[in-house]
Design an enzyme around this catalytic site. Sequence first.
Site, PDB file in Angstrom:
ATOM      1  N   GLY A 214      14.749   0.453  10.042  1.00 16.73           N
ATOM      2  CA  GLY A 214      13.562   1.221  10.427  1.00 16.73           C
ATOM      3  C   GLY A 214      12.756   0.507  11.507  1.00 16.73           C
ATOM      4  O   GLY A 214      13.287  -0.294  12.266  1.00 16.73           O
ATOM      5  N   ALA A 217       7.932  -5.012  11.559  1.00 19.82           N
ATOM      6  CA  ALA A 217       8.152  -6.457  11.458  1.00 19.82           C
ATOM      7  C   ALA A 217       9.340  -6.795  10.559  1.00 19.82           C
ATOM      8  O   ALA A 217      10.087  -7.733  10.850  1.00 19.82           O
ATOM      9  CB  ALA A 217       6.880  -7.115  10.925  1.00 19.82           C
ATOM     10  N   GLU A 237      18.830   5.648  12.324  1.00 23.37           N
ATOM     11  CA  GLU A 237      17.943   6.704  12.807  1.00 23.37           C
ATOM     12  C   GLU A 237      17.342   6.272  14.143  1.00 23.37           C
ATOM     13  O   GLU A 237      17.249   7.045  15.082  1.00 23.37           O
ATOM     14  CB  GLU A 237      16.856   6.892  11.766  1.00 23.37           C
ATOM     15  N   GLY A 335      13.671   9.424   7.604  1.00 23.18           N
ATOM     16  CA  GLY A 335      15.100   9.396   7.288  1.00 23.18           C
ATOM     17  C   GLY A 335      15.433   8.536   6.084  1.00 23.18           C
ATOM     18  O   GLY A 335      16.608   8.285   5.813  1.00 23.18           O
TER      19      GLY A 335
HETATM   20  N1  COA Z   1      -1.836  -0.309  -1.430  1.00 26.47           N
HETATM   21  C1  COA Z   1      -2.809  -0.091  -0.523  1.00 26.47           C
HETATM   22  N2  COA Z   1      -2.583  -0.019   0.812  1.00 26.47           N
HETATM   23  C2  COA Z   1      -1.314  -0.198   1.219  1.00 26.47           C
HETATM   24  C3  COA Z   1      -0.259  -0.447   0.333  1.00 26.47           C
HETATM   25  C4  COA Z   1      -0.568  -0.499  -1.036  1.00 26.47           C
HETATM   26  N3  COA Z   1       0.392  -0.726  -1.943  1.00 26.47           N
HETATM   27  N4  COA Z   1       0.874  -0.585   1.040  1.00 26.47           N
HETATM   28  C5  COA Z   1       0.560  -0.419   2.328  1.00 26.47           C
HETATM   29  N5  COA Z   1      -0.763  -0.195   2.440  1.00 26.47           N
HETATM   30  C6  COA Z   1      -1.500   0.053   3.678  1.00 26.47           C
HETATM   31  C7  COA Z   1      -1.401  -1.140   4.612  1.00 26.47           C
HETATM   32  O1  COA Z   1      -2.420  -2.101   4.324  1.00 26.47           O
HETATM   33  C8  COA Z   1      -1.574  -0.479   5.950  1.00 26.47           C
HETATM   34  O2  COA Z   1      -2.939  -0.162   6.150  1.00 26.47           O
HETATM   35  P1  COA Z   1      -3.621  -0.286   7.604  1.00 26.47           P
HETATM   36  O3  COA Z   1      -2.830   0.648   8.490  1.00 26.47           O
HETATM   37  O4  COA Z   1      -5.005   0.154   7.352  1.00 26.47           O
HETATM   38  O5  COA Z   1      -3.438  -1.730   7.982  1.00 26.47           O
HETATM   39  C9  COA Z   1      -0.840   0.849   5.775  1.00 26.47           C
HETATM   40  O6  COA Z   1      -0.855   1.116   4.383  1.00 26.47           O
HETATM   41  C10 COA Z   1       0.598   0.808   6.280  1.00 26.47           C
HETATM   42  O7  COA Z   1       1.287  -0.209   5.590  1.00 26.47           O
HETATM   43  P2  COA Z   1       2.226  -1.262   6.338  1.00 26.47           P
HETATM   44  O8  COA Z   1       2.800  -2.150   5.297  1.00 26.47           O
HETATM   45  O9  COA Z   1       1.510  -1.920   7.483  1.00 26.47           O
HETATM   46  O10 COA Z   1       3.276  -0.267   6.954  1.00 26.47           O
HETATM   47  P3  COA Z   1       4.553  -0.512   7.838  1.00 26.47           P
HETATM   48  O11 COA Z   1       4.204  -0.289   9.246  1.00 26.47           O
HETATM   49  O12 COA Z   1       5.258  -1.787   7.488  1.00 26.47           O
HETATM   50  O13 COA Z   1       5.439   0.715   7.341  1.00 26.47           O
HETATM   51  C11 COA Z   1       6.030   2.276   5.634  1.00 26.47           C
HETATM   52  C12 COA Z   1       5.813   0.817   5.981  1.00 26.47           C
HETATM   53  C13 COA Z   1       6.524   2.334   4.209  1.00 26.47           C
HETATM   54  C14 COA Z   1       4.735   3.063   5.759  1.00 26.47           C
HETATM   55  C15 COA Z   1       7.107   2.862   6.614  1.00 26.47           C
HETATM   56  O14 COA Z   1       8.273   2.099   6.509  1.00 26.47           O
HETATM   57  C16 COA Z   1       7.432   4.313   6.310  1.00 26.47           C
HETATM   58  O15 COA Z   1       6.737   5.191   6.755  1.00 26.47           O
HETATM   59  N6  COA Z   1       8.525   4.581   5.540  1.00 26.47           N
HETATM   60  C17 COA Z   1       8.927   5.944   5.200  1.00 26.47           C
HETATM   61  C18 COA Z   1       9.825   6.562   6.251  1.00 26.47           C
HETATM   62  C19 COA Z   1      11.114   5.803   6.460  1.00 26.47           C
HETATM   63  O16 COA Z   1      11.515   4.958   5.694  1.00 26.47           O
HETATM   64  N7  COA Z   1      11.810   6.138   7.530  1.00 26.47           N
HETATM   65  C20 COA Z   1      13.138   5.616   7.797  1.00 26.47           C
HETATM   66  C21 COA Z   1      13.215   4.542   8.786  1.00 26.47           C
HETATM   67  S1  COA Z   1      12.568   4.878  10.406  1.00 26.47           S
END
Ligand code: COA
Length: 436
Positions: A214, A217, A237, A335
């Site tokens: 995905g 980081a 994807e 995805g």
């Molecule tokens: N409780 C409270 N807040 C939470 C949290 C939790 N358990 N987990 C994450 N957050 C918050 C973070 O603090 C962050 O907040 P901010 O934007 O205000 O800083 C926000 O939610 C996003 O979390 P983060 O860990 O920075 O996200 P990321 O950029 O590493 O993405 C997903 C992680 C899960 C959101 C992302 O992988 C996703 O959308 N997955 C679903 C779709 C997917 O898997 N697609 C296939 C691959 S492209």
Amino acid sequence: MSWKEIYQERLTTAQEALLKIKDNQRVAVGHACAEPGYLVDEMVSMKEHFHNVEIVHMVAMGKSEYCQPGMEEHFHHNAIFVGGSTRKAVAEGRADFTPVYFSEVPKLFKTTMPLDAALIMVTPPDENGKVSLGVSVDYTKSAAENAKLVIAQVNDQMPFTMGDSMLDVSQIDCFVEHSAPLVELKPAVIGETEKKIGENCASLIHDGDTLQLGIGAIPDAVLASLKDKKDIGIHSEMFSDGVVDLVRAGVINNSKKALLPGKMVVTFLMGTKKLYDFVDKNPDVLLYPVDYTNNPVVVAQNNNLVCINSCVQVDLTGQVASESVGYKQISGVGGQVDFVRGAAMSENGIAIMAMSSTAAKGTVSKIVPLLDEGAAVTTNRTDVDYVITEYGIAHLKGKTLKQRARALIEIAHPDFRDELIKEYERRFFCEYHKAA
Ligand code: COA
């Protein structure tokens, strides 16, 4: 008429083309780094001409001004994935969210979500009168094939990608020439936590495996941990700059892929100019529509597939919330489930959920007794396979609820383990330290 005559006849201004969109119509917009920013900006600046126009797209990298306060009378955003610039609008009720597997978006456009118009970005035509959809083929090709009106921003800075990524000029109704650099996604900063997670993931990746990764980081950290591997393949994807470095280092060569050996297969790309230059007319990088790349049956044709995705919460039974924090929709299914299901059917395939053990600056655990009220289960506990944090690897598939809970507690942040152990003992009527 020759393709050159068709192109000349359909060459117009943004204003003229956009005025063909009528009130109450549904418009799909190209997304991620292929958002036709010029057309979108012009449409917003002409807002008085539009009433209740529905704007549908996935990853928002632009300003998304059409869903800001004050735009309600003119536009309504229907998000099929929520991004940074659309989150607030969805949270405040100005925009809606439609849950959908990425692989099924093209089918939606043919069935329950018919399109009146599509705004897309393409390359200038090649010598055969074909334009390329460049870095974003995904649902954009289907939108162009199914919308009644197709308006394309012709951008000579869009790389010409190969695969099933092209349209004939005759498939486009209006061409608006506008050159602009593509939106860039800079490589993420990899901290100590991501590095450890990357190493834990890499310990499950073997020479000759095919990867799906995905954004962000963690995927970047996984790639950085693969420098000693060989014959790695990509069926994903999307991918970013990190893949370019590993191709140049000889780690990724796609030689052992069961499906399309020698080729990287992907549906969209997000990165910097380094990536865009790398994929330009590169016959080894094939972009296909998402109903091919993400179709679990196609995904499964890749043996030894390792899928790595991320999430925000996992409960003690293995239910995975990836798209919402409680009621707050922060992204979408994307995805994730397409690839988790594909990996389950792939020979020797595995699916990893990789996440830091805590969120909100270490104040909350991502491994929780129960998902937050309102959270959507993205990957269900029957599908979940591996969960990885900086503290280790929990293999959940085929494990009992008790075994899962124990494996997850072992990889939770130490500050939250006592609380999880209490929940374990309450739920399973047994002492954690005595149970096998
Ligand atoms: N409780 C409270 N807040 C939470 C949290 C939790 N358990 N987990 C994450 N957050 C918050 C973070 O603090 C962050 O907040 P901010 O934007 O205000 O800083 C926000 O939610 C996003 O979390 P983060 O860990 O920075 O996200 P990321 O950029 O590493 O993405 C997903 C992680 C899960 C959101 C992302 O992988 C996703 O959308 N997955 C679903 C779709 C997917 O898997 N697609 C296939 C691959 S492209």
